[in-house]
Write an enzyme that holds these catalytic residues in place. Structure first.
Site, PDB file in Angstrom:
ATOM      1  N   GLN A 282     -18.260 -25.535 -46.506  1.00  0.00           N
ATOM      2  CA  GLN A 282     -18.423 -24.292 -47.238  1.00  0.00           C
ATOM      3  C   GLN A 282     -17.722 -23.155 -46.500  1.00  0.00           C
ATOM      4  O   GLN A 282     -17.862 -23.013 -45.284  1.00  0.00           O
ATOM      5  CB  GLN A 282     -19.899 -23.964 -47.409  1.00  0.00           C
ATOM      6  CG  GLN A 282     -20.633 -24.872 -48.377  1.00  0.00           C
ATOM      7  CD  GLN A 282     -20.259 -24.598 -49.819  1.00  0.00           C
ATOM      8  OE1 GLN A 282     -19.834 -23.494 -50.176  1.00  0.00           O
ATOM      9  NE2 GLN A 282     -20.401 -25.603 -50.665  1.00  0.00           N
ATOM     10  N   TYR A 311     -20.847 -37.051 -53.718  1.00  0.00           N
ATOM     11  CA  TYR A 311     -19.814 -36.102 -53.263  1.00  0.00           C
ATOM     12  C   TYR A 311     -20.341 -35.431 -51.995  1.00  0.00           C
ATOM     13  O   TYR A 311     -20.371 -34.204 -51.867  1.00  0.00           O
ATOM     14  CB  TYR A 311     -19.493 -35.074 -54.342  1.00  0.00           C
ATOM     15  CG  TYR A 311     -19.277 -35.645 -55.717  1.00  0.00           C
ATOM     16  CD1 TYR A 311     -18.029 -36.109 -56.134  1.00  0.00           C
ATOM     17  CD2 TYR A 311     -20.333 -35.732 -56.630  1.00  0.00           C
ATOM     18  CE1 TYR A 311     -17.840 -36.629 -57.402  1.00  0.00           C
ATOM     19  CE2 TYR A 311     -20.160 -36.253 -57.900  1.00  0.00           C
ATOM     20  CZ  TYR A 311     -18.907 -36.699 -58.286  1.00  0.00           C
ATOM     21  OH  TYR A 311     -18.734 -37.214 -59.551  1.00  0.00           O
ATOM     22  N   GLU A 335     -18.877 -40.382 -50.638  1.00  0.00           N
ATOM     23  CA  GLU A 335     -17.816 -39.391 -50.477  1.00  0.00           C
ATOM     24  C   GLU A 335     -16.473 -40.069 -50.676  1.00  0.00           C
ATOM     25  O   GLU A 335     -16.235 -41.165 -50.168  1.00  0.00           O
ATOM     26  CB  GLU A 335     -17.883 -38.753 -49.094  1.00  0.00           C
ATOM     27  CG  GLU A 335     -16.674 -37.937 -48.680  1.00  0.00           C
ATOM     28  CD  GLU A 335     -16.354 -36.798 -49.640  1.00  0.00           C
ATOM     29  OE1 GLU A 335     -15.163 -36.553 -49.885  1.00  0.00           O
ATOM     30  OE2 GLU A 335     -17.294 -36.163 -50.158  1.00  0.00           O
ATOM     31  N   ASP A 378     -22.808 -32.729 -55.623  1.00  0.00           N
ATOM     32  CA  ASP A 378     -22.036 -31.525 -55.293  1.00  0.00           C
ATOM     33  C   ASP A 378     -20.567 -31.839 -55.547  1.00  0.00           C
ATOM     34  O   ASP A 378     -19.764 -31.977 -54.623  1.00  0.00           O
ATOM     35  CB  ASP A 378     -22.280 -31.157 -53.818  1.00  0.00           C
ATOM     36  CG  ASP A 378     -21.553 -29.883 -53.403  1.00  0.00           C
ATOM     37  OD1 ASP A 378     -21.005 -29.189 -54.271  1.00  0.00           O
ATOM     38  OD2 ASP A 378     -21.524 -29.603 -52.184  1.00  0.00           O
ATOM     39  N   CYS A 405     -19.521 -25.359 -57.940  1.00  0.00           N
ATOM     40  CA  CYS A 405     -18.674 -24.212 -57.624  1.00  0.00           C
ATOM     41  C   CYS A 405     -17.912 -23.730 -58.850  1.00  0.00           C
ATOM     42  O   CYS A 405     -17.020 -22.880 -58.723  1.00  0.00           O
ATOM     43  CB  CYS A 405     -17.703 -24.559 -56.496  1.00  0.00           C
ATOM     44  SG  CYS A 405     -16.565 -25.904 -56.905  1.00  0.00           S
TER      45      CYS A 405
END
Length: 450
Positions: A282, A311, A335, A378, A405
């Site tokens: 982030q 993710y 991931e 995410d 996001c």
């Protein structure tokens, strides 16, 4: 609104081939950093405007077959009370227009008062939920904990281009053209303290800088242009003072250490993480702690539960989830990036109840047969998509946490959940990107009652 008339000046770098300007009345905000206006019956997406303003724009994309055009504000004829002085000169559209060029990207809301930025972001998020998920929600956009009153100094990651003269630069919006830059007001002090704009970066194509969220030694990643010699790269690296330096090998995609270390130590709520300098993290200095707190408060993972973190990145959420469920529970971490997955393995070393899988989320879920109590996802800006949502629903968890996001892809995916009878139980939206149109959110979704 008046008809377009021939412009008296030529468009600057990054502008389209249309040479016209027009006066427009701005109607409302739109997703993506734009504001909606209309010209001769056609929708125009305008940057650097505010609702209610009368502005002169220069059209930047005007394909006659397109359903909409794009334009940049070059003069404000009747200003909104919420318009303020932009904090970053090279990203200020009005100052750029006065020099007959476009603004650099990355601070497209800098001309808007900070409180109004958040009100507009809330309106944009609500519109996406209504249009794409067919649901109404009163969205309040929260500032990041400890946010500066001016909304500056928050970026711990920054990516720069290099101009043909070897100067530090950034891209103009939607353009391959670059403009030399110096201080970046959105970045934390440690990024600007490197004074990379004083260096001759000839032979380098891109420069990425990362700083630990809590402070510490920065990491600078050099991406050399094709044909640049190792000697030239070493010369540039040697001129960088106060940072670890690595170089991206264009053939292997691996980061080679030149000086210092190629990873950062991040600390979130007392837990240390190792993150490679090129890995995802982030970018707002306060975002990791705020998001971890939101996830734990929202999902309330309990000892013995089976959790999936999709993710998962370097394990920002996997680590606290693994701690919450304990050895009696289990965590699946998925991931796609091989390098970031390696970070997760380091950060969860010795945690035998955690399965770390590197691969596509849909492929991993397709072969995962164990039941799941909680799913956290995410995804990247494109969202999870219908297939992954269907797989999550089929796993029958008691709750799903969705970190996003992008309000549009989130609203689309939320619509898939709602269509299957699920409920949006809670939603928090965070302004982790002041002076830009971006925002982050966390939602808790619940399945239909049994």
């Amino acid at each position: 609104m008046t008809d377009a008339s021939p412009a008296t000046d030529q468009p600057g770098p990054g502008d389209g081939t249309d040479l016209r300007t027009a006066e427009l009345i701005i109607e409302r905000p739109a997703h993506g950093g734009h504001f909606v206006a209309r010209h001769e019956g056609r929708v125009v997406f305008v940057r650097h405007a505010l609702p209610g303003e009368r502005v002169r724009v220069r059209f930047t994309e005007t394909d006659e077959d397109a359903s909409f055009w794009r334009a940049d504000v070059v003069e404000v004829l009747e200003a909104s009370a919420q318009r303020v002085q932009h904090p970053w000169a090279v990203a200020d559209a009005l100052r750029a227009a006065a020099r007959n060029r476009s603004a650099v990207g990355g601070a497209e809301f800098g001309h808007i008062a900070l409180d109004e930025q958040r009100r507009l972001k809330g309106a944009i998020f609500r519109e996406q939920l209504s249009r794409l998920a067919r649901t109404e929600w009163d969205v309040l956009v929260e500032p990041a904990p400890g946010e500066a009153s001016d909304g500056l100094g928050w970026r711990t990651r920054a990516a720069f281009a290099v101009d043909p003269a070897g100067r530090l630069a950034m891209h103009l919006h939607r353009s391959h053209e670059v403009l030399p830059v110096q201080e970046m007001p959105l970045a934390v002090d440690a990024v600007n303290a490197l004074r990379l704009w004083t260096l001759d970066l000839s032979g380098i194509e891109r420069v990425d800088v990362a700083v630990p969220s809590g402070g510490g030694v920065p990491f600078v990643l050099l991406v050399p242009a094709a044909g640049t010699s190792a000697r030239r790269v070493a010369s540039v690296a040697g001129a960088i003072d106060g940072a670890s330096v690595g170089v991206l090998d264009p053939e292997s995609g691996q980061v080679q250490r030149i000086g210092g270390r190629t990873w950062l130590q991040e600390t979130v709520l007392g837990t240390d993480y190792r993150v490679t300098g090129a890995g995802f993290w982030q970018i707002h200095r306060g975002a990791p702690e705020a998001l971890v707190s939101a996830v734990l408060d929202g999902l309330e993972p309990a000892a013995g539960e089976r959790v999936a973190d999709l993710y998962a990145g370097a394990g920002l959420f996997t680590v606290p989830l693994a701690r919450a469920v304990g050895a009696a529970g289990s965590v699946l971490s998925v991931e796609g990036s091989a390098g970031t997955s390696r970070d997760a393995r380091r950060n969860l070393h010795g945690q035998d109840h955690v399965s770390i899988v590197q691969g596509r989320v849909d492929a991993v879920l397709g072969r995962w047969k164990d039941p799941l109590d909680v799913v956290l996802l995410d995804p990247p800006r494109a969202g999870a998509g219908r297939k992954v949502v269907r797989q999550i629903i089929d796993a029958r968890p008691r709750a799903v946490g969705y970190v996003s996001c992008d309000p549009a892809s989130f609203a689309r995916d939320l619509g898939y959940f709602l269509g299957a009878g699920w409920t949006l139980d809670s939603l928090r939206v965070f302004d982790f990107y002041p002076h830009t149109h971006h925002m982050e959110s966390f939602a808790r979704l619940l399945p239909p009652a049994a």
